[in-house]
Design an enzyme around this catalytic site. Structure first.
Site, short mmCIF file in Angstrom:
data_model
loop_
_atom_site.label_atom_id
_atom_site.label_comp_id
_atom_site.label_asym_id
_atom_site.label_seq_id
_atom_site.Cartn_x
_atom_site.Cartn_y
_atom_site.Cartn_z
N SER A 108 0.84 -1.20 0.00
CA SER A 108 0.00 0.00 0.00
C SER A 108 0.87 1.24 0.00
CB SER A 108 -0.89 0.03 1.24
OG SER A 108 -1.61 -1.17 1.34
N ASP A 138 0.64 -8.47 -6.48
CA ASP A 138 0.22 -9.88 -6.50
C ASP A 138 1.04 -10.70 -7.47
OD1 ASP A 138 -1.92 -9.09 -4.99
OD2 ASP A 138 -3.43 -9.31 -6.57
N SER A 167 4.24 -6.05 -2.89
CA SER A 167 3.87 -6.23 -1.48
C SER A 167 4.64 -7.41 -0.92
CB SER A 167 2.37 -6.51 -1.35
OG SER A 167 2.09 -7.01 -0.04
N HIS A 205 2.02 -12.81 0.27
CA HIS A 205 2.58 -12.56 -1.05
C HIS A 205 3.76 -13.47 -1.38
CE1 HIS A 205 0.03 -9.16 -2.31
NE2 HIS A 205 -0.26 -9.23 -1.03
C1 LIG Z 1 -3.14 -5.77 -5.85
C2 LIG Z 1 -2.70 -5.34 -4.47
N1 LIG Z 1 -2.20 -4.11 -4.30
C3 LIG Z 1 -1.80 -3.68 -3.09
C4 LIG Z 1 -1.85 -4.48 -1.99
C5 LIG Z 1 -1.42 -3.95 -0.65
O1 LIG Z 1 -0.27 -4.58 -0.13
P1 LIG Z 1 0.02 -4.54 1.44
O2 LIG Z 1 -0.92 -5.49 2.09
O3 LIG Z 1 1.45 -4.96 1.56
O4 LIG Z 1 -0.20 -3.14 1.89
C6 LIG Z 1 -2.36 -5.78 -2.11
C7 LIG Z 1 -2.43 -6.65 -0.93
O5 LIG Z 1 -2.73 -7.82 -0.97
C8 LIG Z 1 -2.79 -6.22 -3.38
O6 LIG Z 1 -3.30 -7.45 -3.56
#
Ligand SMILES: Cc1ncc(COP(=O)(O)O)c(C=O)c1O
Length: 438
Positions: free
Chosen positions: A89, A196, A217, A222
């Site tokens: 994120s 992903d 991520s 992941h």
């Molecule tokens: C497509 C996508 N973008 C962003 C994120 C966010 O990653 P994080 O959980 O490390 O903040 C995710 C989380 O699964 C995701 O699937």
């Protein structure tokens, strides 16, 4: 002094020796009792060894393990600049924040500018668009990949469009080369959310490297994990410099953590309206964040990178196993890969056909009762989510496929911690649901 160093080195050696001896965990699978999760971390003695080394270093903030992880990821992806951040994120936020830099002149994204993205999305692929004051413009997805339908980008354009942000959903690539051409043609930034999709390729090139920025991520679900963590990457040195500034408090100086005066001009400059010679380490050119990670997280990521080729292979094999096992089921539809694309599956996406007996809810409850984990395509149709109520956005196409996936789509796990026995049980339980129903 020499004695103390020797004592410290022996102490360190003994601790690491013990950590390396960690026995492998193994508990037998019991159908219906052992959970078959959608995702999970696969870590072992090597991750613990490197994390322990990082703890014993007691450096704590980004240090030698961070360098090691960034280098390993850069080499794997064949990309020049990698910046670790504390989540996927944050990587998405950092990409969009960097694109607001006044240094980008007319191309900078300003409040009220538009950013095209699919409505079927992860919430924090969309949230940074709003966080920088821009307006998300939603397009529909394709049923064959659950990715944005790129034929709809043209109709989403407006004079205020500044960027396109698309995710390679569940590890299956969209045509990033075509989106890049579209963005070049219209002078738009292109951010690829590859959170992903680590290991997925298009024409042999890693996804995430077609756009101006790619994001990763490292959450435990992941492909490689640090617990919490992620990365932003680019081949563009100027964009990397802007992103580094936003990541590191907005500062102007490029000294690495623990470094002073790398440029030799620490006390020479004149910035803004600050006094002549004001310490460059405390000059801030952007409204920044601190999104850095600890070296302990980086150490875990560095160990995971050593196993990444195995992880990607296992995810692909597990996807193929489920695909073959479920192929004959007349009630289910599966994704396909674009020509020249090789997915690095995050999960196994399944669409329940419209005429299938029963409902998705009933099917998910059936799987849950048998301890088989399921997930939906994240926020479904984001326009219907509470977080978008009252926000400014525009819907540029009908969202009919988004609705179909929101109502009839779901996914099950393919991560490397799943054995063939577990996958077979998951597939059989799915097939059993339809028995006697048709
Ligand atoms: C497509 C996508 N973008 C962003 C994120 C966010 O990653 P994080 O959980 O490390 O903040 C995710 C989380 O699964 C995701 O699937």
């Amino acid at each position: 002094m020499a004695d103390m160093n020797r004592a410290l080195s022996e102490w360190r050696g003994e601790i690491l020796h013990l950590v390396r001896q960690r026995p492998e965990e193994h508990s037998p699978f019991e159908a219906g009792k052992t959970p078959v999760p959608v995702s999970g971390k696969v870590i072992g003695a090597r991750e613990l060894e490197l994390m322990t080394e990082a703890v014993l270093d007691a450096w704590l903030t980004t240090g030698r393990f961070n360098d090691r992880f960034e280098k390993a990821l850069g080499e794997y992806l064949n990309v020049r600049h990698v910046l670790t951040v504390n989540s996927g994120s944050s990587a998405n936020l950092l990409a969009l924040a960097a694109l607001t830099s006044p240094e980008l002149g007319e191309r900078a994204i300003r409040p009220g500018d538009e950013v095209i993205t699919p409505a079927a999305n992860f919430p924090t692929t969309i949230a940074p668009i709003l966080q920088i004051g821009a307006v998300p413009v939603f397009v529909d997805i394709e049923l064959s990949t659950w990715n944005a339908d790129i034929a709809l980008l043209e109709q989403a354009l407006s004079p205020r469009t500044k960027a396109v942000v698309l995710a390679h959903s569940l590890g299956n690539p969209f045509d990033a080369a075509a989106v890049k051409r579209f963005c070049e043609q219209h002078g738009l930034w292109f951010v690829e959310d590859a959170c992903d999709a680590l290991g997925a390729t298009l024409g042999g090139r890693h996804v995430g490297t077609f756009g101006d920025f790619g994001t990763l991520s490292c959450y435990p679900a992941h492909h490689v994990t640090m617990g919490e963590g992620g990365a932003l990457y680019t081949n563009d040195a100027a964009l990397a410099r802007l992103a580094r500034s936003f990541r590191d408090w907005g500062r102007h100086c490029h000294c690495r953590t623990g470094q002073d005066n790398a440029c030799g001009h620490r006390f020479d400059g004149q910035y803004g309206e600050l006094p002549q010679g004001y310490d460059h380490k405390y000059v801030y050119s952007h409204v920044g964040y601190n999104l850095k990670i600890t070296d302990i997280q980086a150490a875990c990521g560095a160990a995971q990178m050593e196993r990444l080729p195995f992880f990607v292979k296992a995810r692909r094999e597990n996807w193929r196993f489920l695909r073959a096992r479920l192929d004959a089921c007349p009630w289910l539809e599966f994704e396909s890969e674009l020509p020249g694309a090789e997915a690095s599956w995050f999960g196994f996406p399944i669409l329940l056909k419209e005429n299938a007996p029963g409902t998705r809810l009933e099917l998910l409850r059936h799987l849950d009762a048998h301890k088989i984990g399921t997930r939906l395509l994240f926020a479904g149709n984001a326009v219907r989510q509470p977080f978008l109520q009252g926000q400014r956005f525009r819907v540029a196409s009908e969202l009919s496929n988004t609705g179909i996936v929101m109502n009839r789509g779901f996914w099950i796990g393919v991560f490397p911690g799943l054995t063939e026995e577990m996958l077979d049980y998951a597939a059989q339980t799915l097939l059993d649901y339809f028995k006697g129903k048709a």
